[in-house]
Write an enzyme that holds these catalytic residues in place. Structure first.
Site, PDB file in Angstrom:
ATOM      1  N   ARG A  27       0.807  -1.239   0.093  1.00  0.00           N
ATOM      2  CA  ARG A  27       0.041   0.073  -0.073  1.00  0.00           C
ATOM      3  C   ARG A  27       0.938   1.269  -0.007  1.00  0.00           C
ATOM      4  O   ARG A  27       0.641   2.183  -0.674  1.00  0.00           O
ATOM      5  CB  ARG A  27      -0.992   0.059   1.186  1.00  0.00           C
ATOM      6  CG  ARG A  27      -2.069  -0.816   1.193  1.00  0.00           C
ATOM      7  CD  ARG A  27      -2.842  -1.000   2.370  1.00  0.00           C
ATOM      8  NE  ARG A  27      -4.170  -1.771   2.391  1.00  0.00           N
ATOM      9  CZ  ARG A  27      -4.371  -3.113   2.340  1.00  0.00           C
ATOM     10  NH1 ARG A  27      -3.121  -3.870   2.349  1.00  0.00           N
ATOM     11  NH2 ARG A  27      -5.416  -3.713   2.581  1.00  0.00           N
ATOM     12  N   ASP A  49       6.019 -10.839  -2.983  1.00  0.00           N
ATOM     13  CA  ASP A  49       4.965  -9.567  -3.502  1.00  0.00           C
ATOM     14  C   ASP A  49       5.506  -8.387  -3.506  1.00  0.00           C
ATOM     15  O   ASP A  49       5.081  -7.718  -4.258  1.00  0.00           O
ATOM     16  CB  ASP A  49       3.903 -10.012  -2.498  1.00  0.00           C
ATOM     17  CG  ASP A  49       3.103 -10.831  -2.442  1.00  0.00           C
ATOM     18  OD1 ASP A  49       3.274 -11.884  -3.116  1.00  0.00           O
ATOM     19  OD2 ASP A  49       1.686 -11.005  -1.968  1.00  0.00           O
ATOM     20  N   ASN A  93       1.626 -14.209  -8.026  1.00  0.00           N
ATOM     21  CA  ASN A  93       0.590 -14.531  -7.214  1.00  0.00           C
ATOM     22  C   ASN A  93       0.359 -13.313  -6.065  1.00  0.00           C
ATOM     23  O   ASN A  93      -0.202 -13.572  -4.949  1.00  0.00           O
ATOM     24  CB  ASN A  93       0.593 -15.674  -6.357  1.00  0.00           C
ATOM     25  CG  ASN A  93      -0.714 -16.269  -6.169  1.00  0.00           C
ATOM     26  OD1 ASN A  93      -1.930 -15.810  -6.464  1.00  0.00           O
ATOM     27  ND2 ASN A  93      -0.745 -17.464  -5.326  1.00  0.00           N
ATOM     28  N   GLY A  95      -1.731 -10.751  -4.438  1.00  0.00           N
ATOM     29  CA  GLY A  95      -2.988  -9.989  -4.759  1.00  0.00           C
ATOM     30  C   GLY A  95      -2.911  -8.543  -4.196  1.00  0.00           C
ATOM     31  O   GLY A  95      -3.569  -7.569  -4.834  1.00  0.00           O
ATOM     32  N   GLN A 172      -9.871  -6.425  -0.614  1.00  0.00           N
ATOM     33  CA  GLN A 172      -8.941  -5.892  -1.527  1.00  0.00           C
ATOM     34  C   GLN A 172      -9.460  -5.430  -2.683  1.00  0.00           C
ATOM     35  O   GLN A 172      -8.882  -4.207  -3.222  1.00  0.00           O
ATOM     36  CB  GLN A 172      -7.809  -6.859  -2.176  1.00  0.00           C
ATOM     37  CG  GLN A 172      -6.927  -7.304  -1.209  1.00  0.00           C
ATOM     38  CD  GLN A 172      -5.879  -8.665  -1.650  1.00  0.00           C
ATOM     39  OE1 GLN A 172      -5.855  -8.585  -2.703  1.00  0.00           O
ATOM     40  NE2 GLN A 172      -5.236  -9.187  -0.942  1.00  0.00           N
ATOM     41  N   SER A 198     -13.190  -8.532   6.536  1.00  0.00           N
ATOM     42  CA  SER A 198     -11.597  -7.993   6.906  1.00  0.00           C
ATOM     43  C   SER A 198     -11.843  -6.538   6.769  1.00  0.00           C
ATOM     44  O   SER A 198     -10.814  -5.865   6.358  1.00  0.00           O
ATOM     45  CB  SER A 198     -10.784  -8.534   5.633  1.00  0.00           C
ATOM     46  OG  SER A 198     -10.944  -9.733   5.385  1.00  0.00           O
ATOM     47  N   ASP A 317      -6.381 -13.961   7.759  1.00  0.00           N
ATOM     48  CA  ASP A 317      -5.150 -14.491   7.569  1.00  0.00           C
ATOM     49  C   ASP A 317      -4.480 -15.182   8.736  1.00  0.00           C
ATOM     50  O   ASP A 317      -4.108 -16.372   8.973  1.00  0.00           O
ATOM     51  CB  ASP A 317      -4.161 -13.394   6.958  1.00  0.00           C
ATOM     52  CG  ASP A 317      -4.337 -13.031   5.587  1.00  0.00           C
ATOM     53  OD1 ASP A 317      -5.084 -13.743   4.775  1.00  0.00           O
ATOM     54  OD2 ASP A 317      -4.051 -11.820   5.271  1.00  0.00           O
ATOM     55  N   LYS A 344      -8.095 -17.030  -1.540  1.00  0.00           N
ATOM     56  CA  LYS A 344      -6.687 -16.451  -1.462  1.00  0.00           C
ATOM     57  C   LYS A 344      -5.820 -17.253  -2.256  1.00  0.00           C
ATOM     58  O   LYS A 344      -5.952 -17.725  -3.395  1.00  0.00           O
ATOM     59  CB  LYS A 344      -6.431 -16.974   0.089  1.00  0.00           C
ATOM     60  CG  LYS A 344      -7.368 -16.148   1.108  1.00  0.00           C
ATOM     61  CD  LYS A 344      -7.031 -14.574   1.186  1.00  0.00           C
ATOM     62  CE  LYS A 344      -7.732 -13.838   2.280  1.00  0.00           C
ATOM     63  NZ  LYS A 344      -7.392 -12.253   2.305  1.00  0.00           N
ATOM     64  N   GLU A 345      -4.459 -17.355  -1.770  1.00  0.00           N
ATOM     65  CA  GLU A 345      -3.550 -17.897  -2.475  1.00  0.00           C
ATOM     66  C   GLU A 345      -3.922 -19.175  -3.014  1.00  0.00           C
ATOM     67  O   GLU A 345      -3.392 -19.994  -4.167  1.00  0.00           O
ATOM     68  CB  GLU A 345      -1.974 -17.877  -1.839  1.00  0.00           C
ATOM     69  CG  GLU A 345      -1.427 -16.663  -1.802  1.00  0.00           C
ATOM     70  CD  GLU A 345      -1.920 -15.482  -0.895  1.00  0.00           C
ATOM     71  OE1 GLU A 345      -1.369 -14.706  -0.437  1.00  0.00           O
ATOM     72  OE2 GLU A 345      -3.034 -16.150  -0.117  1.00  0.00           O
ATOM     73  N   HIS A 389       2.248 -19.507   1.188  1.00  0.00           N
ATOM     74  CA  HIS A 389       3.094 -19.142   2.384  1.00  0.00           C
ATOM     75  C   HIS A 389       2.638 -19.432   3.681  1.00  0.00           C
ATOM     76  O   HIS A 389       3.407 -19.939   4.476  1.00  0.00           O
ATOM     77  CB  HIS A 389       3.507 -17.867   2.328  1.00  0.00           C
ATOM     78  CG  HIS A 389       2.551 -16.708   2.343  1.00  0.00           C
ATOM     79  ND1 HIS A 389       2.521 -15.623   3.246  1.00  0.00           N
ATOM     80  CD2 HIS A 389       1.233 -16.682   1.588  1.00  0.00           C
ATOM     81  CE1 HIS A 389       1.377 -14.930   2.850  1.00  0.00           C
ATOM     82  NE2 HIS A 389       0.814 -15.370   2.015  1.00  0.00           N
ATOM     83  N   ARG A 390       1.260 -19.158   3.778  1.00  0.00           N
ATOM     84  CA  ARG A 390       0.741 -19.294   5.217  1.00  0.00           C
ATOM     85  C   ARG A 390       0.739 -20.980   5.597  1.00  0.00           C
ATOM     86  O   ARG A 390       0.552 -21.152   6.722  1.00  0.00           O
ATOM     87  CB  ARG A 390      -0.431 -18.675   5.252  1.00  0.00           C
ATOM     88  CG  ARG A 390      -0.432 -17.333   5.185  1.00  0.00           C
ATOM     89  CD  ARG A 390      -1.195 -16.108   6.021  1.00  0.00           C
ATOM     90  NE  ARG A 390      -1.088 -14.860   5.473  1.00  0.00           N
ATOM     91  CZ  ARG A 390      -0.146 -14.177   6.123  1.00  0.00           C
ATOM     92  NH1 ARG A 390       0.619 -14.604   6.915  1.00  0.00           N
ATOM     93  NH2 ARG A 390       0.114 -12.852   5.643  1.00  0.00           N
ATOM     94  N   LYS A 415       7.033 -15.368  -0.194  1.00  0.00           N
ATOM     95  CA  LYS A 415       5.957 -14.223  -0.535  1.00  0.00           C
ATOM     96  C   LYS A 415       5.946 -13.303   0.614  1.00  0.00           C
ATOM     97  O   LYS A 415       6.067 -12.104   0.244  1.00  0.00           O
ATOM     98  CB  LYS A 415       4.769 -15.033  -0.648  1.00  0.00           C
ATOM     99  CG  LYS A 415       3.548 -14.031  -1.069  1.00  0.00           C
ATOM    100  CD  LYS A 415       2.153 -14.999  -1.161  1.00  0.00           C
ATOM    101  CE  LYS A 415       1.150 -14.195  -1.586  1.00  0.00           C
ATOM    102  NZ  LYS A 415       1.116 -13.539  -2.788  1.00  0.00           N
TER     103      LYS A 415
END
Length: 650
Positions: A27, A49, A93, A95, A172, A198, A317, A344-345, A389-390, A415
């Site tokens: 951002r 990212d 990837n 977002g 997003q 969110s 997340d 998500k991913e 990644h998560r 990421k």
């Protein structure tokens, strides 16, 4: 596929400095690019990212420089729409780069193509595209309608009025509109259709826009008004907070593994909603303390997390971390209002369900929920990460159940947190291993058994496993050359080693496995690759708390290369032959000292010449020559090594 093997853990304690927030980093980069003036960005996240965003901004005519230090950047803003009016941008990837750039480019009067990895092309963007088309943007979905890739062409933008966008798929989309609409110069109202998920991420967007000079009014999180004549201006210097989502793994480790574990970089003054993960942990019984720039977590006084039923829409997340923490709860757990996981991913609800079942949990899943019933014991597993990644970071926590885990494709953590596994290792305590290797008849079996007994640790006599496998096959009537069947027996051996004896189930088979049939059978099954593979993991599963003493010929080199202590125990061929001779005579077996000595020399030569895991002292192993040493002295030597490392007392 690349992987990382994580050992079973005894606990977690320590401090971690968090990397910069991905959400804030991308951002801030976009706002700095669109603003007038230069922005000095400190503590920017170094990740895939963010790299995609930086590459895109440079291609679009934004001048940025990396200053001293990898996380310090200076961005010279363009003061409005992007000056480069054509481009073909690949955004992986990411977002947090793809969605906001889509909106900003739609208002930049240029021709652009945006694409990503195959998974990005499965992530919906239709609601954002539809919202931009409402004000005249010319955007084409070149594959499936509503999904990337996108082709953006110059268009006559009709600013003003009202733009409507769905809020129940991804926050997003709203973030992208909010950040881009000041480029029109006109007042625009955004109305959110349906529930806004969110919300804390929208709060981040509004806070950062305000820092760059654009204040957006909102009513009940359903109507947002971007003021007319608004322009972004650099605030000078911006510090990126530590990533609150990444904090969740370490805080959970403290809550599960004893703690305290402290994360630095986020705290009570954070603008990130995921700091509320700490509140969720408190509801599970964890002990939480917090400062302006740090949070600390310790296990509940009872030692066990409480079962939970939580609406987690506000921390989607970080909520993933709770799905794995549920393995350590005292009952079934329910995670609700997590529909955004599906886009998500990866489809995170489906992925979590698959991988949690691998470790033994009972799972129920729905469109927007996941129910996790913890198993009586967590099973070792190879965890697939789905380029997410998560998934990788969450399942590292399962090792706190005192079992090993393999994480496939661990580089996916790049990421958001390239150094994650090193940071995790810095605050956890692995089950210690003393690996004792050496040639046949060097005394390693006797020494290993005695050391394990004194310490109260597990004991692994690796050489006996092949004899036990042969014995199990003979008893089951399985042909010794039936590789799949013998491998299945090897993987499920109920073998244990206690008091110098070898047990198969509850039966002491110490003498039987030394029979000619078992000795011959062991040689036959040992050459079968599937059997060796099965026993490789079977040996690793002996590693459990409070510690393991493992002895054999490749313990420190192949089975436990990360062993805490490695000992190469040896003796002259003459001394070893004398010991073997004495053992055989005491058992009433015939023996010839010269023959025994030649057999040992031949075996040493074969072991040293093996293509796989040849017998040799490892560079980090301590040499212990017992040629002129009594067993008690050898045992004391190894115990001193253990105590000197602080692994045991007394």
């Amino acid at each position: 596929m690349e992987f990382i093997d994580l050992p079973p853990l005894l606990g977690a304690r320590g401090t971690v400095r968090l990397p910069g927030s991905k959400s804030i980093s991308n951002r801030v980069l976009l706002l700095a690019a669109l603003a007038e003036g230069e922005t000095d960005i400190r503590d920017l996240l170094a990740s895939d990212d963010v790299e995609r965003m930086l590459e895109a901004l440079r291609a679009l005519g934004v001048d940025w420089q990396r200053e001293e230090g990898a996380d310090h950047y200076r961005v010279r803003g363009v003061g409005g729409p992007f000056p480069v009016k054509s481009g073909d941008l690949f955004l992986g990837n990411a977002g947090t780069a793809f969605r906001p750039l889509t909106a900003a480019l739609a208002l930049s009067a240029g021709s652009y193509r945006l694409s990503g990895v195959p998974r990005m092309h499965e992530r919906p963007i239709g609601d954002l595209v539809d919202a931009l088309r409402q004000i005249g943007a010319d955007i084409t979905c070149t594959g499936n309608e509503g999904y990337p890739p996108l082709q953006i062409e110059p268009a006559t933008i009709r600013p003003g009025g009202v733009v409507r966008v769905r809020g129940d798929v991804s926050s997003q989309f709203l973030t992208a509109l909010l950040m881009a609409l000041p480029l029109t110069g006109e007042e625009v109202a955004i109305e959110v259709v349906g529930e806004l998920i969110s919300r804390p991420y929208i709060a981040i967007t509004l806070e950062l826009m305000a820092r760059f000079g654009v204040r957006v009014e909102h009513r009940d999180w359903s109507r947002f008004v971007v003021p007319g004549g608004a322009r972004y201006h650099s605030p000078g210097t911006v510090f990126v907070e530590g990533d609150a989502s990444s904090a969740s793994y370490f805080l959970a480790a403290g809550a599960i593994g004893g703690g305290p574990v402290r994360v630095e970089g986020v705290g009570r003054t954070s603008i990130q909603g995921d700091v509320r993960f700490a509140e969720a942990l408190e509801q599970l019984g964890a002990r939480i303390t917090m400062g302006d720039n740090w949070i600390e977590a310790s296990a509940p006084a009872s030692g066990k997390l409480r079962a939970f039923d939580l609406d987690l829409n506000h921390i989607p997340d970080a909520a993933m971390t709770l799905a794995v923490a549920a393995l350590f709860a005292d009952g079934p757990c329910r995670l609700r209002n997590i529909a955004s996981w599906r886009v998500k991913e990866t489809d995170r609800i489906a992925a979590m369900a698959i991988e949690l079942r691998k470790v033994g949990a009972e799972i129920k899943e729905g469109a927007d929920y996941l129910c996790v019933t913890p198993p009586s014991w967590v099973r070792p597993a190879a965890i697939d990460t789905y380029d997410d990644h998560r998934m990788a970071m969450c399942f590292s926590l399962a090792t706190l159940a005192d079992c090993r885990m393999r994480i496939n494709d661990p580089k996916c953590v790049n990421k958001t947190f390239p150094g994650y596994f090193a940071a995790f290792a810095s605050v956890v305590r692995a089950v210690p291993v003393v690996a004792i290797d050496g040639p046949s008849a060097s005394g390693k079996g006797t020494v290993g058994a005695r050391v394990a007994e004194i310490l109260g640790w597990q004991h692994l006599d690796s050489g006996s496993l092949y004899r036990l496998t042969a014995l199990a096959a003979i008893r089951a009537g399985v042909a010794l050359d039936d590789e799949p069947a013998v491998a299945a027996l090897a993987a499920a051996l109920a073998a244990r080693f206690e008091g110098g004896c070898v047990f198969l189930g509850s039966e002491d088979v110490s003498d039987e496995i030394r029979s000619e049939a078992c000795s011959s059978g062991a040689s036959k099954v040992a050459v079968l690759p599937a059997v060796r593979a099965a026993l490789f993991y079977r040996q690793r599963d002996y590693r459990c708390g409070p510690g393991l003493v493992a002895e054999g010929r490749d313990m420190g080199s192949t089975i436990f290369p990360d062993a805490t202590i490695k000992v190469f125990l040896t003796a002259s061929a003459e001394a070893r032959a004398q010991r073997r001779y004495k053992q055989l005579i005491e058992k009433g077996s015939p023996a010839n000292i010269e023959s025994l000595m030649q057999d040992l020399r031949d075996r040493d030569a074969r072991d040293a010449a093996r293509a796989v895991a040849p017998l040799q002292q490892q560079p980090d192993a301590v040499l212990l020559d017992t040629t002129s040493m009594e067993i008690d002295a050898a045992v004391a030597f190894v115990l001193d090594l253990v105590r000197d490392r602080g692994l045991a007392t007394g």
